[in-house]
Design a protein around this motif. Structure first.
Motif, PDB file in Angstrom:
ATOM      1  N   GLY A   7       0.421  -1.526  -0.061  1.00 33.26           N
ATOM      2  CA  GLY A   7       0.525  -0.128   0.186  1.00 33.26           C
ATOM      3  C   GLY A   7       0.922   1.064   0.418  1.00 33.26           C
ATOM      4  O   GLY A   7       1.216   1.572   0.854  1.00 33.26           O
ATOM      5  N   THR A   8       0.877   2.270  -1.543  1.00 29.12           N
ATOM      6  CA  THR A   8       1.950   2.976  -1.324  1.00 29.12           C
ATOM      7  C   THR A   8       1.171   4.514  -1.399  1.00 29.12           C
ATOM      8  O   THR A   8       0.788   5.516  -2.382  1.00 29.12           O
ATOM      9  CB  THR A   8       2.900   2.773  -2.647  1.00 29.12           C
ATOM     10  N   GLY A   9       0.190   4.963  -0.312  1.00 28.78           N
ATOM     11  CA  GLY A   9      -1.207   5.868  -0.294  1.00 28.78           C
ATOM     12  C   GLY A   9       0.064   6.801   0.712  1.00 28.78           C
ATOM     13  O   GLY A   9       1.887   7.040   1.317  1.00 28.78           O
ATOM     14  N   LEU A  82       2.358  -3.905   6.488  1.00 31.17           N
ATOM     15  CA  LEU A  82       0.912  -3.580   5.595  1.00 31.17           C
ATOM     16  C   LEU A  82       0.354  -2.411   6.084  1.00 31.17           C
ATOM     17  O   LEU A  82      -0.102  -1.949   7.146  1.00 31.17           O
ATOM     18  CB  LEU A  82      -0.142  -3.949   6.418  1.00 31.17           C
ATOM     19  N   CYS A  83       0.116  -1.175   4.820  1.00 27.87           N
ATOM     20  CA  CYS A  83       0.346   0.303   4.972  1.00 27.87           C
ATOM     21  C   CYS A  83      -1.144   0.072   3.958  1.00 27.87           C
ATOM     22  O   CYS A  83      -1.682   1.459   3.916  1.00 27.87           O
ATOM     23  CB  CYS A  83       1.462   0.070   4.304  1.00 27.87           C
ATOM     24  N   ALA A  94     -14.325  -0.244  10.449  1.00 27.66           N
ATOM     25  CA  ALA A  94     -13.921   0.070   9.754  1.00 27.66           C
ATOM     26  C   ALA A  94     -14.126  -0.650   8.414  1.00 27.66           C
ATOM     27  O   ALA A  94     -14.208  -2.091   9.177  1.00 27.66           O
ATOM     28  CB  ALA A  94     -12.532   0.112  10.295  1.00 27.66           C
ATOM     29  N   ASP A  95     -14.011  -0.654   6.972  1.00 31.48           N
ATOM     30  CA  ASP A  95     -14.177  -1.279   5.730  1.00 31.48           C
ATOM     31  C   ASP A  95     -12.693  -2.506   5.777  1.00 31.48           C
ATOM     32  O   ASP A  95     -11.796  -1.788   5.346  1.00 31.48           O
ATOM     33  CB  ASP A  95     -13.659  -0.127   4.986  1.00 31.48           C
ATOM     34  N   MET A  96     -12.474  -3.326   6.500  1.00 25.78           N
ATOM     35  CA  MET A  96     -10.964  -4.717   6.475  1.00 25.78           C
ATOM     36  C   MET A  96     -10.904  -4.962   4.920  1.00 25.78           C
ATOM     37  O   MET A  96     -10.144  -5.698   5.015  1.00 25.78           O
ATOM     38  CB  MET A  96     -11.037  -5.288   7.593  1.00 25.78           C
ATOM     39  N   SER A  97     -11.734  -4.592   4.239  1.00 30.34           N
ATOM     40  CA  SER A  97     -11.158  -5.570   2.904  1.00 30.34           C
ATOM     41  C   SER A  97     -10.187  -5.500   2.375  1.00 30.34           C
ATOM     42  O   SER A  97      -9.557  -6.260   1.469  1.00 30.34           O
ATOM     43  CB  SER A  97     -12.836  -5.157   1.764  1.00 30.34           C
ATOM     44  N   HIS A  98      -9.587  -4.085   1.764  1.00 23.86           N
ATOM     45  CA  HIS A  98      -8.053  -3.660   1.522  1.00 23.86           C
ATOM     46  C   HIS A  98      -7.220  -4.411   2.225  1.00 23.86           C
ATOM     47  O   HIS A  98      -6.246  -5.095   1.536  1.00 23.86           O
ATOM     48  CB  HIS A  98      -7.780  -2.505   1.809  1.00 23.86           C
ATOM     49  N   VAL A  99      -7.462  -4.588   4.045  1.00 23.43           N
ATOM     50  CA  VAL A  99      -5.622  -5.395   4.387  1.00 23.43           C
ATOM     51  C   VAL A  99      -6.713  -6.921   4.302  1.00 23.43           C
ATOM     52  O   VAL A  99      -5.338  -7.219   4.594  1.00 23.43           O
ATOM     53  CB  VAL A  99      -7.119  -4.935   6.286  1.00 23.43           C
ATOM     54  N   HIS A 100      -7.949  -7.246   4.160  1.00 23.94           N
ATOM     55  CA  HIS A 100      -8.168  -8.970   3.526  1.00 23.94           C
ATOM     56  C   HIS A 100      -6.658  -9.240   2.699  1.00 23.94           C
ATOM     57  O   HIS A 100      -6.909  -9.878   2.354  1.00 23.94           O
ATOM     58  CB  HIS A 100      -9.291  -8.988   3.894  1.00 23.94           C
ATOM     59  N   SER A 120      -1.444  -0.325   9.410  1.00 25.27           N
ATOM     60  CA  SER A 120      -2.870   0.808   8.983  1.00 25.27           C
ATOM     61  C   SER A 120      -3.129   0.984  10.636  1.00 25.27           C
ATOM     62  O   SER A 120      -3.286  -0.168  11.696  1.00 25.27           O
ATOM     63  CB  SER A 120      -3.816  -0.580   7.694  1.00 25.27           C
ATOM     64  N   THR A 121      -4.627   2.029   9.972  1.00 27.04           N
ATOM     65  CA  THR A 121      -5.148   1.638  11.465  1.00 27.04           C
ATOM     66  C   THR A 121      -7.127   0.202  11.480  1.00 27.04           C
ATOM     67  O   THR A 121      -7.437   1.040  10.678  1.00 27.04           O
ATOM     68  CB  THR A 121      -5.682   3.492  11.587  1.00 27.04           C
ATOM     69  N   VAL A 122      -6.685   0.181  12.906  1.00 31.24           N
ATOM     70  CA  VAL A 122      -7.280  -0.798  12.281  1.00 31.24           C
ATOM     71  C   VAL A 122      -8.063  -1.212  14.630  1.00 31.24           C
ATOM     72  O   VAL A 122      -7.614  -0.392  15.182  1.00 31.24           O
ATOM     73  CB  VAL A 122      -6.717  -2.539  12.291  1.00 31.24           C
ATOM     74  N   PRO A 123      -9.766  -1.536  14.252  1.00 37.70           N
ATOM     75  CA  PRO A 123     -10.043  -2.261  15.136  1.00 37.70           C
ATOM     76  C   PRO A 123      -9.281  -3.320  15.762  1.00 37.70           C
ATOM     77  O   PRO A 123      -9.030  -3.730  16.084  1.00 37.70           O
ATOM     78  CB  PRO A 123     -10.962  -2.887  14.912  1.00 37.70           C
TER      79      PRO A 123
END
Ligand code: NAD
Length: 436
Positions: A7-9, A82-83, A94-100, A120-123
Motif C-alpha cells: 500500500g503506497t498511499g 501493511l499500510c 472500518a472497512d477491512m476489505s483492503h487489509v484482507h 494501518s489503523t484497525v479495530p
C-alpha cells in the motif's frame, strides 16, 4: 534490512521512502498500477512537503523500487509492512476489505520465516485474527509472525514524524518481532525515540484512542465556542487561557470548523462501532457527541451565511477560501470545507472555491463545484466570502483589495484565524465562529 511496504498511499509511500532513507532496501507494493508507475518515475501522487525529493533520492540510490507483484515482494522482504487503507464502511465501522485482500495476496507467497507488521489503523483484535488468516494460507505456516506498529504521522509533517517520531509503539506476541522492529528503527531509537513494547491489542488501541482523544479535545473547544456565541464571550481568548494550563496544553485546542481528513472522522466512527460491539456504552455516547459537535460547526457556518445574505441562499454567490481539510495539504478526504460547499449548493447557492493546493483533488470528488485559481476570482461578485481552511495566504489578504471585487462585503471566518479589526475597518461585515 530488506523491507516491503504494502500500500503506497499517504502512509505507505512516506514509510517506504523514510525506511529507504534510513538505509534499508525497500520494495513498495500497490495494486494501483498507475500509482506504482507514477511513483517509480519519481512523482508523488499527493502533496507532502519534501517527500518527492526524498523519493527521487532513494530511487536513484537504488534503495527503493516499486512493484505490483506479491510474489516479488514476498521473495524480497524479511519484514512486510501493511499500510493499506481502512476506509469507513457504510455503517461507520472500518472497512477491512483492503487489509484482507492484501494479506490474502501476500500469504500464498510466504514460504520462509518472516514478519508481517501492521501499520494501518484497525479495530482492536485485528492482528490476532490476521495472523490466523495468514498462517492458514502461507506455506511457511507458523514461521510467519505478526506485530503491530501503529503510525502517528501528521500529513504536512510526514517525513519529520517518520524519521523522528515522538514514540514508537510495538505490539507483539513474543520477543523476536519486537527485536526485529528495534533493528528496523535502530536510527531513531539511537537518537532518543522511546520504543514502547506491549501486547497486540494494546498497540492497536493506542492509535485509535490517541485519535479519539485529539478529536475530543477539538470538539470540546468547539462546544465552548457554541457557549461563547450564546453569551457573547470569546472562544479564542478562552482557548488561549485554558491552553496555558500545562495539564491541558494548547495543541488541538484551536476553535473553528472542526476536524476532517482521512483519519480522525473515520477513526472515531470505527472506534465507536468497536465500542458498540464490545458493549462499552460510555465510549459509544462520548464519541457520538464528539462527532455531532464537529458536524454542527459545519451547519453553523451555513446558518451564518444565510443570515449574512438576509435569508435565502438560492442564487447567492459564495466565495470559498480553502478546500483542503487543513493547510499544508491537498487532502480533501472528509474535508469540512467541501462538506460546507455541498450544504450551500444543496440550498442552490452559487459557490466558487479557491485553494492553493487542493483544487485538482477537490474537482475529482466534486466536479459540480466552480473552481478559481486565484483568491480574487473566487470572491468575484460574491455576496459572502467564507474562510474555511486557514492557509497563511488568506491571513495576508488585503481586505480593501478584496472589497473591490465582491458584490457585498460579508466575510465569515470559520477558522478564527483572520484579523477581524482589519476587515471591519475596511468596511466588511465580519463574522467569526465563537467570538464577536
Ligand atoms: P490511502 O488511501 O492514501 O492509501 C492506501 C493505499 O493502499 C492505496 O494506494 C491503495 O491503492 C492501496 N491498496 C489498497 N488495497 C491494496 C492491496 N490489496 N494491496 C496493495 N495495496 C493496496 O490511505 P492512507 O492515508 O495511506 O492510510 C492507510 C492507513 O494508514 C489507514 O488505516 C489510515 O487510517 C492509516 N493512517 C493514515 C495516516 C495519514 O496521515 N494518512 C496517518 C496514520 C495512519
Amino acid at each position: 534490512m530488506r523491507l516491503t511496504v504494502i500500500g503506497t498511499g499517504y502512509l505507505g509511500l512516506t514509510h517506504a521512502v523514510c525506511m529507504a532513507e534510513l538505509g534499508h532496501e525497500v520494495i513498495g507494493l500497490d495494486t494501483d498500477a498507475k500509482k506504482v508507475a507514477q511513483i517509480a518515475a519519481g512523482e508523488t501522487p499527493f502533496f507532502e512537503p519534501g517527500l518527492e525529493a526524498l523519493l527521487r533520492k532513494n530511487l536513484d540510490a537504488g534503495r527503493l523500487r516499486l512493484t505490483t507483484s506479491y510474489g516479488e515482494a514476498a521473495e524480497f522482504g524479511d519484514i512486510h509492512f501493511l499500510c493499506v487503507g481502512t476506509p469507513q464502511a457504510a455503517d461507520g465501522s472500518a472497512d477491512m476489505s483492503h487489509v484482507h485482500s492484501a494479506v490474502d495476496g501476500l500469504s500464498p507467497h510466504l514460504s520462509s520465516a518472516c514478519l508481517v507488521v501492521g501499520k494501518s489503523t484497525v479495530p482492536v483484535g485485528t492482528a490476532r485474527k490476521l495472523i490466523a488468516r495468514i498462517r492458514s494460507r502461507a506455506p511457511a505456516k507458523d514461521k510467519v509472525e505478526i506485530a503491530w506498529n501503529p503510525e502517528f504521522l501528521r500529513e504536512g509533517f510526514a517525513i519529520q514524524d517518520s524519521l523522528s517520531p515522538d514514540r514508537l509503539v510495538f505490539g507483539a506476541m513474543s520477543d523476536r518481532p519486537a527485536d526485529l522492529l528495534r533493528q528496523v528503527y535502530a536510527s531513531p531509537i539511537a537518537s532518543g525515540t522511546p520504543s514502547l513494547i506491549m501486547d497486540l491489542e494494546t498497540a492497536e488501541l493506542v492509535k485509535v484512542s490517541a485519535n479519539a482523544f485529539l478529536a475530543t479535545k477539538i470538539s470540546f473547544i468547539n462546544a465552548m465556542a457554541e457557549v461563547c456565541e450564546k453569551v457573547g464571550a470569546d472562544v479564542v481568548r478562552l482557548a488561549e487561557a485554558l491552553g496555558r494550563d500545562e495539564r491541558i496544553g494548547r495543541r488541538f485546542l484551536a476553535p473553528g470548523l472542526g476536524f476532517g481528513g482521512g483519519c480522525l472522522p473515520k477513526d472515531i466512527r470505527a472506534f465507536r462501532s468497536s465500542a458498540e460491539e464490545l458493549g462499552v456504552d460510555s465510549l459509544v455516547n462520548l464519541l457520538g457527541e464528539v462527532d455531532a459537535i464537529n458536524l454542527n460547526r459545519r451547519s453553523r457556518v451555513v446558518d451564518l451565511a444565510r443570515k449574512a445574505v438576509g435569508g435565502k441562499l438560492t442564487g447567492r454567490r459564495i466565495g470559498v477560501l480553502g478546500l483542503a481539510f487543513k493547510p499544508g495539504s491537498d487532502d480533501v478526504r472528509d474535508s469540512p470545507s467541501l462538506h460546507v460547499c455541498g450544504l450551500l449548493m444543496h440550498e442552490s447557492a452559487v459557490v466558487t472555491a479557491h485553494d492553493p493546493a487542493a483544487l485538482n483533488a477537490a474537482a475529482r470528488i466534486r466536479p459540480d463545484l466552480r473552481y478559481a485559481d486565484t483568491i480574487s476570482k473566487a470572491a468575484e461578485g460574491a455576496d459572502v466570502v467564507l474562510h474555511l481552511t486557514e492557509w497563511s495566504e488568506y491571513q495576508a489578504i488585503d481586505p480593501a483589495m478584496l472589497a473591490a471585487v465582491v458584490a457585498r462585503r460579508n466575510i465569515i471566518d470559520a477558522r478564527c484565524a483572520l484579523d477581524g479589526q482589519l476587515w471591519r475597518s475596511a468596511g466588511w461585515a465580519f463574522q467569526v465562529l465563537g467570538r464577536q
